[in-house]
Motif scaffolding. Structure first.
Motif, PDB file in Angstrom:
ATOM      1  N   LYS A 238      -1.078   4.506   2.135  1.00  0.00           N
ATOM      2  CA  LYS A 238       0.080   5.223   2.859  1.00  0.00           C
ATOM      3  C   LYS A 238       0.096   7.000   2.772  1.00  0.00           C
ATOM      4  CE  LYS A 238       3.684   1.661   2.383  1.00  0.00           C
ATOM      5  NZ  LYS A 238       5.310   1.535   1.727  1.00  0.00           N
ATOM      6  N   ARG A 239      -0.644   7.218   1.659  1.00  0.00           N
ATOM      7  CA  ARG A 239      -0.893   8.761   1.542  1.00  0.00           C
ATOM      8  C   ARG A 239      -2.038   9.143   2.462  1.00  0.00           C
ATOM      9  NH1 ARG A 239      -1.084  11.398  -4.295  1.00  0.00           N
ATOM     10  NH2 ARG A 239      -1.618  12.898  -3.004  1.00  0.00           N
ATOM     11  N   VAL A 245       2.390   2.219   7.189  1.00  0.00           N
ATOM     12  CA  VAL A 245       1.518   1.288   7.099  1.00  0.00           C
ATOM     13  C   VAL A 245       1.887   0.258   5.928  1.00  0.00           C
ATOM     14  CG1 VAL A 245      -0.400   2.838   7.775  1.00  0.00           C
ATOM     15  CG2 VAL A 245       0.196   2.477   5.264  1.00  0.00           C
ATOM     16  N   LYS A 246       1.508  -0.925   6.504  1.00  0.00           N
ATOM     17  CA  LYS A 246       1.733  -2.173   5.737  1.00  0.00           C
ATOM     18  C   LYS A 246       0.341  -2.888   5.164  1.00  0.00           C
ATOM     19  CE  LYS A 246       6.196  -3.107   7.934  1.00  0.00           C
ATOM     20  NZ  LYS A 246       6.787  -4.118   8.592  1.00  0.00           N
ATOM     21  N   LEU A 265      -5.017  -3.874   6.588  1.00  0.00           N
ATOM     22  CA  LEU A 265      -3.974  -2.800   6.726  1.00  0.00           C
ATOM     23  C   LEU A 265      -3.358  -3.146   8.100  1.00  0.00           C
ATOM     24  CD1 LEU A 265      -2.965   0.071   5.410  1.00  0.00           C
ATOM     25  CD2 LEU A 265      -4.861   0.796   6.965  1.00  0.00           C
ATOM     26  N   SER A 266      -2.072  -2.690   8.436  1.00  0.00           N
ATOM     27  CA  SER A 266      -1.311  -2.817   9.376  1.00  0.00           C
ATOM     28  C   SER A 266      -2.147  -1.714  10.617  1.00  0.00           C
ATOM     29  CB  SER A 266       0.094  -2.881   9.402  1.00  0.00           C
ATOM     30  OG  SER A 266       0.465  -1.627   9.043  1.00  0.00           O
ATOM     31  N   GLY A 282      -3.456  -6.926  15.082  1.00  0.00           N
ATOM     32  CA  GLY A 282      -2.368  -6.407  14.630  1.00  0.00           C
ATOM     33  C   GLY A 282      -2.834  -5.704  13.313  1.00  0.00           C
ATOM     34  N   TRP A 283      -4.083  -6.059  12.683  1.00  0.00           N
ATOM     35  CA  TRP A 283      -4.272  -5.928  11.176  1.00  0.00           C
ATOM     36  C   TRP A 283      -5.827  -5.629  11.268  1.00  0.00           C
ATOM     37  CZ3 TRP A 283      -0.722  -6.008   7.485  1.00  0.00           C
ATOM     38  CH2 TRP A 283       0.437  -6.577   7.595  1.00  0.00           C
TER      39      TRP A 283
END
Length: 343
Positions: A238-239, A245-246, A265-266, A282-283
């Motif tokens: 996320k950083r 992001v997921k 990662l999404s 999507g991933w």
């Protein structure tokens, strides 16, 4: 006789002065000086005939010859000054510099995109308490394979996958060897990342290279679980890519971690709806991770009944390509200024 000699001197002087005046360059003027006034020059040749003159005639011829010599020398001097001035003025015009124009600035370099991402990666993990460690690129097989539960017969040890220097020495295939060396030299708690080059027998294409960069992470302490691994990876991603992001964890097998997972990662470009970056899935597959296998801890002299840990490894080229939407890994190595100046 005197009339003929005077006529020669007069004709020579007039012709010389006219030629000097018409001279367009310094070399021509100098050639005329030698031709007329030199030791074998025309005026000298005329003066050599004075021996045939009477004692009364010689001073007359000598005086006139000196007058002509002085006139020619003066004309040569003035013409040379004139030509030098013209040459100087011509150079000034040709080499003129407009001092009002801005100066030319030297081109300054910029960090390579991989250096930018690696710097950000180090900052992220240092902020979480990690230390950056490095190790040798030419490594013993015991650090790369044996102590990581990758025993004889494993495909990774095959010569079709690995560059061997000798039976027991290779070009490292992963920076996990640095993790082994760290655990052998330090007691827990341990929290390190180990970036560096690795080598595998891969054909060069848009996503593969026989030389590439990895960054692996290792944490060993009391009470470390898979949940710590998940939280660390979520913070890191996320950083790096943004808070939206997921992460998705898929079961996998690595001989040095148990349980093990592949981490996706999404897609941060399409938000998971599907695009060219994620191949409409999507991933995006990003890295491998898992809880450190108890036997690996034992191999390093760490009691797995007291300590546990997690580890993961990610390709630096991969996260750089994803961050900047680069579609071909070769762009990162070709040093094309047209590509690099975009960053």
């Amino acid at each position: 006789m005197i009339k003929e000699t005077l006529a020669q001197i007069e004709e020579l002087g007039g012709r010389a002065l006219a030629a000097i005046k018409e001279s367009a360059d310094l070399d021509t003027v100098n050639d005329l000086r030698v031709k007329i006034l030199g030791k074998k020059g025309e005026l000298t040749a005329v003066l050599k005939t004075m021996g045939r003159l009477s004692a009364e005639e010689r001073p007359v011829i000598g005086a006139r010859a000196n007058e002509v010599r002085e006139a020619v020398e003066k004309a040569i001097s003035e013409q040379m000054k004139k030509l030098k001035l013209l040459h100087y003025e011509s150079r000034i015009r040709k080499e003129a510099i407009d001092v009002t124009l801005p100066g030319k600035r030297a081109a300054s370099g910029k960090p390579h995109p991989m250096s930018i991402v690696l710097g950000d990666l180090k900052d992220i993990f240092r902020s979480m308490g990690y230390t950056v460690v490095t190790g040798p690129e030419i490594e013993e097989t015991r650090y790369v394979f044996d102590m990581l539960n990758t025993h004889e017969g494993h495909p990774a040890r095959d010569e079709s996958d690995t560059f061997y220097v000798s039976d027991d020495v290779i070009l490292r295939t992963q920076t996990s060897s640095v993790q082994i060396r760290t655990m052998l030299e330090n007691k827990p708690p341990i929290a390190v990342i180990s970036p560096g080059r690795v080598f595998r027998r891969d054909e060069v294409d848009a996503t593969h290279s026989p030389v590439f960069n990895q960054c692996e992470a290792l944490v060993v302490d009391k009470g470390i679980t898979f949940a710590d691994l998940k939280g660390t990876l979520e913070t890191f991603m996320k950083r790096l890519y943004g808070s939206s992001v997921k992460l998705r964890f898929r079961p996998h097998h690595f001989p040095y971690t148990e349980p093990s997972a592949e981490v996706d990662l999404s897609c941060f470009k399409c938000g998971g709806s599907g695009c060219s970056m994620c191949k409409n899935e999507g991933w995006i597959e990003m890295l491998g991770a898992g809880v450190v296998h108890p036997q690996v801890l034992r191999n390093c002299g760490i009691d797995p009944e007291i300590y546990s840990g997690f580890a993961f490894g990610v390709g630096l080229e991969r996260i750089t390509m994803m961050r900047y939407e680069i579609d071909d890994m070769r762009h990162l190595y070709e040093n094309d200024i047209r590509f690099l100046k975009q960053f």
